[in-house]
Design a protein around this motif. Structure first.
Motif, PDB file in Angstrom:
ATOM      1  N   TYR A   1      37.827  47.083  75.145  1.00  0.00           N
ATOM      2  CA  TYR A   1      38.504  47.319  73.764  1.00  0.00           C
ATOM      3  C   TYR A   1      38.946  49.073  74.119  1.00  0.00           C
ATOM      4  N   LEU A   2      37.218  49.533  75.226  1.00  0.00           N
ATOM      5  CA  LEU A   2      36.802  50.220  75.014  1.00  0.00           C
ATOM      6  C   LEU A   2      37.966  51.719  76.301  1.00  0.00           C
ATOM      7  N   TRP A   3      38.166  50.583  76.903  1.00  0.00           N
ATOM      8  CA  TRP A   3      39.792  51.744  77.411  1.00  0.00           C
ATOM      9  C   TRP A   3      40.941  51.447  76.820  1.00  0.00           C
ATOM     10  N   LYS A   4      41.555  50.601  75.970  1.00  0.00           N
ATOM     11  CA  LYS A   4      43.586  49.803  75.484  1.00  0.00           C
ATOM     12  C   LYS A   4      43.858  50.191  76.536  1.00  0.00           C
ATOM     13  N   ASN A   5      43.613  49.768  77.588  1.00  0.00           N
ATOM     14  CA  ASN A   5      44.512  49.494  78.549  1.00  0.00           C
ATOM     15  C   ASN A   5      44.941  50.424  79.753  1.00  0.00           C
TER      16      ASN A   5
ATOM     17  N   ARG B   1      29.158  56.013  74.724  1.00  0.00           N
ATOM     18  CA  ARG B   1      29.233  54.385  75.041  1.00  0.00           C
ATOM     19  C   ARG B   1      29.918  54.193  76.217  1.00  0.00           C
ATOM     20  N   LEU B   2      31.902  54.561  76.455  1.00  0.00           N
ATOM     21  CA  LEU B   2      32.335  54.459  77.721  1.00  0.00           C
ATOM     22  C   LEU B   2      31.839  55.077  78.990  1.00  0.00           C
ATOM     23  N   LYS B   3      31.232  55.975  79.082  1.00  0.00           N
ATOM     24  CA  LYS B   3      30.444  56.235  80.270  1.00  0.00           C
ATOM     25  C   LYS B   3      29.323  55.315  80.549  1.00  0.00           C
ATOM     26  N   LYS B   4      28.674  54.780  80.008  1.00  0.00           N
ATOM     27  CA  LYS B   4      27.416  53.993  80.145  1.00  0.00           C
ATOM     28  C   LYS B   4      28.501  52.696  80.887  1.00  0.00           C
ATOM     29  N   VAL B   5      29.377  52.032  79.603  1.00  0.00           N
ATOM     30  CA  VAL B   5      30.174  50.846  80.310  1.00  0.00           C
ATOM     31  C   VAL B   5      30.359  50.830  81.723  1.00  0.00           C
ATOM     32  N   GLU B   6      31.122  52.412  81.881  1.00  0.00           N
ATOM     33  CA  GLU B   6      31.856  52.711  83.264  1.00  0.00           C
ATOM     34  C   GLU B   6      31.200  52.665  84.406  1.00  0.00           C
ATOM     35  N   ASP B   7      30.042  53.558  84.743  1.00  0.00           N
ATOM     36  CA  ASP B   7      28.939  53.902  85.735  1.00  0.00           C
ATOM     37  C   ASP B   7      27.742  51.756  85.596  1.00  0.00           C
ATOM     38  N   THR B   8      27.243  51.021  84.620  1.00  0.00           N
ATOM     39  CA  THR B   8      27.273  49.155  84.527  1.00  0.00           C
ATOM     40  C   THR B   8      28.236  49.072  84.863  1.00  0.00           C
ATOM     41  N   ALA B   9      29.550  49.299  85.457  1.00  0.00           N
ATOM     42  CA  ALA B   9      30.874  48.675  85.956  1.00  0.00           C
ATOM     43  C   ALA B   9      30.762  48.826  87.168  1.00  0.00           C
TER      44      ALA B   9
END
Length: 119
Positions: A101-105, A45-53
């Motif tokens: 919330y995925l990155w937790k700051n 999920r984190l990888k998908k969000v980062e790639d999209t961003a």
């Protein structure tokens, strides 16, 4: 006295030969597998969000450069690029808010907190 002695021996033998030891290890294996699966899903999920961003930032930067280079030469192309860039910026800012919330700051350096709207 014999009863107490027998109870002590039975108690010691039950703790030494725990009948629930197999069940406990089985539950531990299940917990471990579930934790591994959760970690894998979080990473995906984190990888998908980062790639999209990153893709959205790239699109924004491209449209912004088109706008800046064409604003004096071709107003229509510049206006279209500005609209696309602003639309991407709005979507990106909402996307980052929803997924922060995925990155937790601990947002990666190449992902911006916010994209500016071109005026």
């Amino acid at each position: 006295m014999k009863k107490i002695f027998i109870l002590i021996i039975c108690g010691l033998s039950m703790t030494a030969c725990n009948p629930f030891l197999g069940i406990n290890s089985w539950f531990n294996k299940i917990d471990y597998e579930l934790e591994k699966q959760n970690d894998r899903q979080r990473y995906d999920r984190l990888k998908k969000v980062e790639d999209t961003a990153r893709a959205m930032v790239s699109s924004y930067e491209s449209d912004k450069q088109i706008y800046l280079s064409m604003k004096d030469e071709n107003k229509e192309i510049a206006l279209q690029a500005k609209i696309r860039a602003n639309n991407t910026a709005i979507q990106y800012n909402q996307f980052i808010l929803k997924n922060s919330y995925l990155w937790k700051n601990n947002i990666p350096q190449d992902i911006k907190n916010e994209l500016e709207i071109i005026n």
